[in-house]
Design a protein around this motif. Structure first.
Motif, PDB file in Angstrom:
ATOM      1  N   ILE A  91      39.151  28.579  24.191  1.00  0.00           N
ATOM      2  CA  ILE A  91      38.081  28.989  25.098  1.00  0.00           C
ATOM      3  C   ILE A  91      38.729  29.612  26.340  1.00  0.00           C
ATOM      4  N   ILE A  92      38.301  30.806  26.698  1.00  0.00           N
ATOM      5  CA  ILE A  92      38.783  31.475  27.908  1.00  0.00           C
ATOM      6  C   ILE A  92      37.562  31.920  28.704  1.00  0.00           C
ATOM      7  N   GLN A  93      37.433  31.413  29.929  1.00  0.00           N
ATOM      8  CA  GLN A  93      36.314  31.769  30.799  1.00  0.00           C
ATOM      9  C   GLN A  93      36.841  32.373  32.095  1.00  0.00           C
ATOM     10  N   SER A  94      36.120  33.354  32.606  1.00  0.00           N
ATOM     11  CA  SER A  94      36.539  34.012  33.838  1.00  0.00           C
ATOM     12  C   SER A  94      35.322  34.382  34.675  1.00  0.00           C
ATOM     13  N   LEU A  95      35.430  34.159  35.979  1.00  0.00           N
ATOM     14  CA  LEU A  95      34.390  34.544  36.932  1.00  0.00           C
ATOM     15  C   LEU A  95      35.066  35.123  38.167  1.00  0.00           C
ATOM     16  N   GLY A  96      34.644  36.312  38.562  1.00  0.00           N
ATOM     17  CA  GLY A  96      35.269  36.947  39.721  1.00  0.00           C
ATOM     18  C   GLY A  96      34.270  37.726  40.544  1.00  0.00           C
ATOM     19  N   PHE A  97      34.665  38.087  41.757  1.00  0.00           N
ATOM     20  CA  PHE A  97      33.802  38.891  42.627  1.00  0.00           C
ATOM     21  C   PHE A  97      34.657  39.825  43.469  1.00  0.00           C
ATOM     22  N   THR A  98      34.029  40.917  43.921  1.00  0.00           N
ATOM     23  CA  THR A  98      34.621  41.805  44.927  1.00  0.00           C
ATOM     24  C   THR A  98      33.570  42.048  45.996  1.00  0.00           C
ATOM     25  N   HIS A  99      34.030  42.173  47.235  1.00  0.00           N
ATOM     26  CA  HIS A  99      33.110  42.401  48.358  1.00  0.00           C
ATOM     27  C   HIS A  99      33.656  43.518  49.220  1.00  0.00           C
ATOM     28  N   ASP A 100      32.857  44.569  49.371  1.00  0.00           N
ATOM     29  CA  ASP A 100      33.226  45.688  50.232  1.00  0.00           C
ATOM     30  C   ASP A 100      32.991  45.287  51.683  1.00  0.00           C
ATOM     31  N   LEU A 101      34.025  45.377  52.503  1.00  0.00           N
ATOM     32  CA  LEU A 101      33.929  44.954  53.895  1.00  0.00           C
ATOM     33  C   LEU A 101      33.180  45.960  54.772  1.00  0.00           C
ATOM     34  N   GLY A 102      32.807  47.098  54.221  1.00  0.00           N
ATOM     35  CA  GLY A 102      31.981  48.036  54.979  1.00  0.00           C
ATOM     36  C   GLY A 102      32.740  49.065  55.782  1.00  0.00           C
ATOM     37  N   PHE A 103      34.048  49.126  55.645  1.00  0.00           N
ATOM     38  CA  PHE A 103      34.829  50.122  56.365  1.00  0.00           C
ATOM     39  C   PHE A 103      34.912  51.414  55.557  1.00  0.00           C
ATOM     40  N   GLN A 104      35.101  52.518  56.257  1.00  0.00           N
ATOM     41  CA  GLN A 104      35.188  53.813  55.591  1.00  0.00           C
ATOM     42  C   GLN A 104      36.349  53.863  54.614  1.00  0.00           C
TER      43      GLN A 104
END
Length: 273
Positions: A114-127
């Motif tokens: 069993i291989i499970q993965s959860l991830g996220f990315t968040h744009d900090l709002g800079f140009q």
């Protein structure tokens, strides 16, 4: 070319759709959305309309500052010699060959993976496009009979991507926890820093330094594991060259230094990829 065609005949639905897809691939989301919404207003087959709606949904997703991704993999394994017993059916003990008996002999086994993965990315709002990211990964190899080889691992990671005209810097902190035979075998916190820069549209250079402290615990199956406790440092660098839009050739070199509580478990090494 597409723009010139549409200037002559703006009612060509297929051409306008293709133009919107090209803008989407070029990451020109504003123009792509405006073009695809115009396409949506025209009469078209249902299959084509679903394609348009799919691209519009993808544009809305790309605009979200925080995005999540998850995956789940399941597998089944059969091994004819799971405990890696020697084919000679003997082992050396103080240079004396001893015949294998009992569970030390070759053992067949099956296991569930069993291989499970959860991830996220968040744009900090800079140009520039600076980002935060994080992930949690889980691995389980559950043996049917050879329980002392049951393997379970958790991996936690998080960091930042800072982008500038000079280079991109990705800093990742991580923590790995490995259990063997349902006992804690390894705990390893660390940090990885990678710097990459595009010299040309095709050529990319990168360097990285990965440091981790590996803390081994003694378990029933390996009472000497703590002798491996120590720092591991890997310095690497290389380049990637885009041969075609869909193929990249990458080369790298790395130097690894492993420290250990007992010197006979310490080593240095080079690798070329």
């Amino acid at each position: 070319t597409l723009e010139r065609i549409l200037l002559i005949n703006p009612d060509l639905t297929q051409v306008k759709l293709f133009y919107g897809i090209v803008l989407f691939r070029l990451d020109n989301l504003e123009e792509a959305e405006r073009t695809l919404k115009a396409v949506r207003e025209q009469a078209m087959p249902e299959s084509l309309r679903q394609e348009v709606e799919g691209y519009l949904r993808e544009i809305r997703l790309r605009r979200k500052p925080t995005r999540f991704a998850a995956s789940l993999s399941l597998g089944y394994q059969f091994d004819t010699n799971r405990n890696a017993a020697p084919s000679s059916k003997k082992r050396l003990f103080s240079d004396v060959p001893l015949s294998l008996t009992g569970t030390a002999q070759e053992r067949r086994d099956t296991s569930m993976l069993i291989i499970q993965s959860l991830g996220f990315t968040h744009d900090l709002g800079f140009q520039a496009g600076h980002q935060l990211f994080g992930s949690v990964d889980y691995f389980l190899g559950e043996q049917t009979a050879v329980d002392d080889l049951d393997l379970q691992a958790f991996s936690f990671a998080g960091g930042t991507v800072l982008k500038s005209w000079l280079a991109n810097i990705t800093t990742t902190g991580f923590f790995d926890h490995v259990s063997l035979s349902r006992e804690t075998f390894l705990r390893s916190p660390g940090i990885n820093v990678e710097i990459d820069r595009n010299l040309t549209p095709r050529l990319r250079l990168f360097v990285s330094n990965r440091w981790a402290h590996e803390n081994f615990d003694d378990i029933v199956e390996n009472a000497a594991a703590p002798e491996r406790t120590g720092d591991r440092d890997i310095v690497s660098g290389g380049a990637g060259y885009a041969l075609t839009p869909t193929m990249t050739l990458t080369g790298s070199m790395a130097f690894e230094n492993k420290q250990a509580k007992e010197a006979y478990n310490a080593y240095d090494g080079f690798s070329f990829t």
